[in-house]
Motif scaffolding. Sequence first.
Motif, PDB file in Angstrom:
ATOM      1  N   LEU A  83       0.438  -1.290  -8.313  1.00 39.97           N
ATOM      2  CA  LEU A  83      -0.593  -2.305  -8.511  1.00 39.97           C
ATOM      3  C   LEU A  83      -0.184  -3.322  -9.572  1.00 39.97           C
ATOM      4  O   LEU A  83      -0.440  -4.525  -9.417  1.00 39.97           O
ATOM      5  CB  LEU A  83      -1.915  -1.633  -8.894  1.00 39.97           C
ATOM      6  CG  LEU A  83      -3.101  -2.578  -9.139  1.00 39.97           C
ATOM      7  CD1 LEU A  83      -3.382  -3.443  -7.910  1.00 39.97           C
ATOM      8  CD2 LEU A  83      -4.337  -1.776  -9.542  1.00 39.97           C
ATOM      9  N   ASN A  95       0.613   4.785  -8.180  1.00 39.26           N
ATOM     10  CA  ASN A  95      -0.205   3.685  -7.680  1.00 39.26           C
ATOM     11  C   ASN A  95      -0.448   2.628  -8.758  1.00 39.26           C
ATOM     12  O   ASN A  95      -0.572   1.437  -8.449  1.00 39.26           O
ATOM     13  CB  ASN A  95      -1.532   4.214  -7.144  1.00 39.26           C
ATOM     14  CG  ASN A  95      -1.378   4.985  -5.847  1.00 39.26           C
ATOM     15  OD1 ASN A  95      -0.388   4.831  -5.131  1.00 39.26           O
ATOM     16  ND2 ASN A  95      -2.352   5.822  -5.537  1.00 39.26           N
ATOM     17  N   HIS A 122      -9.583 -10.401 -11.610  1.00 36.30           N
ATOM     18  CA  HIS A 122      -9.362  -9.111 -10.979  1.00 36.30           C
ATOM     19  C   HIS A 122      -9.972  -8.013 -11.846  1.00 36.30           C
ATOM     20  O   HIS A 122      -9.926  -8.082 -13.080  1.00 36.30           O
ATOM     21  CB  HIS A 122      -7.867  -8.838 -10.806  1.00 36.30           C
ATOM     22  CG  HIS A 122      -7.206  -9.743  -9.816  1.00 36.30           C
ATOM     23  ND1 HIS A 122      -6.921  -9.356  -8.519  1.00 36.30           N
ATOM     24  CD2 HIS A 122      -6.769 -11.030  -9.921  1.00 36.30           C
ATOM     25  CE1 HIS A 122      -6.337 -10.357  -7.886  1.00 36.30           C
ATOM     26  NE2 HIS A 122      -6.229 -11.383  -8.710  1.00 36.30           N
ATOM     27  N   ARG A 162     -12.404  -9.378  -6.742  1.00 42.45           N
ATOM     28  CA  ARG A 162     -11.056  -8.865  -6.469  1.00 42.45           C
ATOM     29  C   ARG A 162     -10.926  -7.550  -7.237  1.00 42.45           C
ATOM     30  O   ARG A 162     -10.519  -7.527  -8.387  1.00 42.45           O
ATOM     31  CB  ARG A 162     -10.002  -9.883  -6.901  1.00 42.45           C
ATOM     32  CG  ARG A 162     -10.072 -11.204  -6.138  1.00 42.45           C
ATOM     33  CD  ARG A 162      -9.235 -12.269  -6.812  1.00 42.45           C
ATOM     34  NE  ARG A 162      -9.218 -13.526  -6.063  1.00 42.45           N
ATOM     35  CZ  ARG A 162     -10.161 -14.454  -6.135  1.00 42.45           C
ATOM     36  NH1 ARG A 162     -11.209 -14.265  -6.940  1.00 42.45           N
ATOM     37  NH2 ARG A 162     -10.083 -15.556  -5.421  1.00 42.45           N
ATOM     38  N   HIS A 212      -9.807  -3.449  -7.571  1.00 43.15           N
ATOM     39  CA  HIS A 212      -8.785  -2.483  -7.182  1.00 43.15           C
ATOM     40  C   HIS A 212      -9.150  -1.118  -7.768  1.00 43.15           C
ATOM     41  O   HIS A 212      -9.590  -1.032  -8.917  1.00 43.15           O
ATOM     42  CB  HIS A 212      -7.412  -2.927  -7.699  1.00 43.15           C
ATOM     43  CG  HIS A 212      -7.143  -4.388  -7.470  1.00 43.15           C
ATOM     44  ND1 HIS A 212      -6.535  -4.866  -6.331  1.00 43.15           N
ATOM     45  CD2 HIS A 212      -7.424  -5.492  -8.241  1.00 43.15           C
ATOM     46  CE1 HIS A 212      -6.445  -6.193  -6.398  1.00 43.15           C
ATOM     47  NE2 HIS A 212      -6.968  -6.591  -7.549  1.00 43.15           N
ATOM     48  N   TYR A 213      -8.933  -0.058  -6.990  1.00 37.88           N
ATOM     49  CA  TYR A 213      -9.356   1.277  -7.405  1.00 37.88           C
ATOM     50  C   TYR A 213      -8.193   2.261  -7.356  1.00 37.88           C
ATOM     51  O   TYR A 213      -7.437   2.299  -6.385  1.00 37.88           O
ATOM     52  CB  TYR A 213     -10.459   1.805  -6.484  1.00 37.88           C
ATOM     53  CG  TYR A 213     -11.638   0.883  -6.329  1.00 37.88           C
ATOM     54  CD1 TYR A 213     -12.674   0.887  -7.252  1.00 37.88           C
ATOM     55  CD2 TYR A 213     -11.698   0.004  -5.256  1.00 37.88           C
ATOM     56  CE1 TYR A 213     -13.752   0.038  -7.103  1.00 37.88           C
ATOM     57  CE2 TYR A 213     -12.777  -0.851  -5.101  1.00 37.88           C
ATOM     58  CZ  TYR A 213     -13.798  -0.830  -6.032  1.00 37.88           C
ATOM     59  OH  TYR A 213     -14.851  -1.682  -5.888  1.00 37.88           O
ATOM     60  N   VAL A 233      -9.655  -3.832 -12.329  1.00 36.32           N
ATOM     61  CA  VAL A 233      -8.900  -2.623 -12.004  1.00 36.32           C
ATOM     62  C   VAL A 233      -9.723  -1.447 -12.499  1.00 36.32           C
ATOM     63  O   VAL A 233      -9.911  -1.276 -13.708  1.00 36.32           O
ATOM     64  CB  VAL A 233      -7.507  -2.643 -12.669  1.00 36.32           C
ATOM     65  CG1 VAL A 233      -6.766  -1.343 -12.385  1.00 36.32           C
ATOM     66  CG2 VAL A 233      -6.707  -3.852 -12.182  1.00 36.32           C
TER      67      VAL A 233
END
Length: 233
Positions: free
Chosen positions: A216, A212, A147, A186, A188-189, A149
Motif C-alpha cells: 500500500l 500489505n 486518503h 479514498r 484503504h483497509y 489508511v
Amino acid sequence: MPHILHIDASARPGIAGTDAHGSHSRHLTYRFVSQWQSKRPQDTVTYRDIGQNPPSIISHDWIASAFTSIERQDPWMKQTLAESDQLVDELIAADVLVIGTPLYNFGMPAALKAWIDQVVRLDRTVAFDESKSSDPFIPLLSDRPRHAVILTARGGVGMNPGGAMAHMNHLESHLTTALEFIGINRIHYIAIEGQEAGGALLEASVAEALNNVEVLIDELQVTLKTLPTPEPV
C-alpha cells in the motif's frame, strides 16, 4: 509534499512483538509511517496518540458552541471549541490519514469515537444546505484528494467482508461512513486477526498485514508523488 496525520487509538501503549502486551494496530501504524518516511523523508507527519490522551467527549456547551455561527460565538464558545479546532486543523492539513485502531466490542474504541465527534464539525468539515431537503449535507474535505489508511487489529477471525463474523464488525463501516460524510472517500483497509487464537494463525495474519502495508505504501507514494503543496490552514 504529502503530509501524514498518524493517529493511534489503542489503549495499549506498546508495540506487539516488541513490548509486553503491546498493540498490534500500533505495530501496523509504526511500520506504515516509518517505512513511508524511509522512502520519502521529506514528507511530514503529525502524530496524535488518542489511546493514551483521549479527546474530550462532547458536552452540552460543545454542542451549543458548534451550532452557533462563528460570527455570533461568545468568547467561552470559542474556548470550548479550541480542542476541536486543533483536531480539525490537523485533519484538514493531512493528505494521508493513518488510523491504527483495535476492534473493541464490535466497534471502535471510545477514544476514537470521541475524535470522530470532535472533527465532524458544521462549517468546518461539513456544510448544511437548507435548500436541499433530501440531501442537505456538503462534505468540505473533498476539496482535494485525501486518503485514509485504516489499520486494525481484531481478536477474532472471519470479520472481513464476506467472513463468517463480518456481521459483528462495525468498526470499518462506522469509520467509512464518518469519513465519507466529510469528504474523505479514498479509504484503504488492512487488518490483523486471530489475536485470541494466537499461534500460527496470528503469526500468518501479522505477516500478511505487514506485507500489505508495504504494498500500500508503494501504491500511495506513486499516486501522491505529484501532489501539489496544500494551502496553509
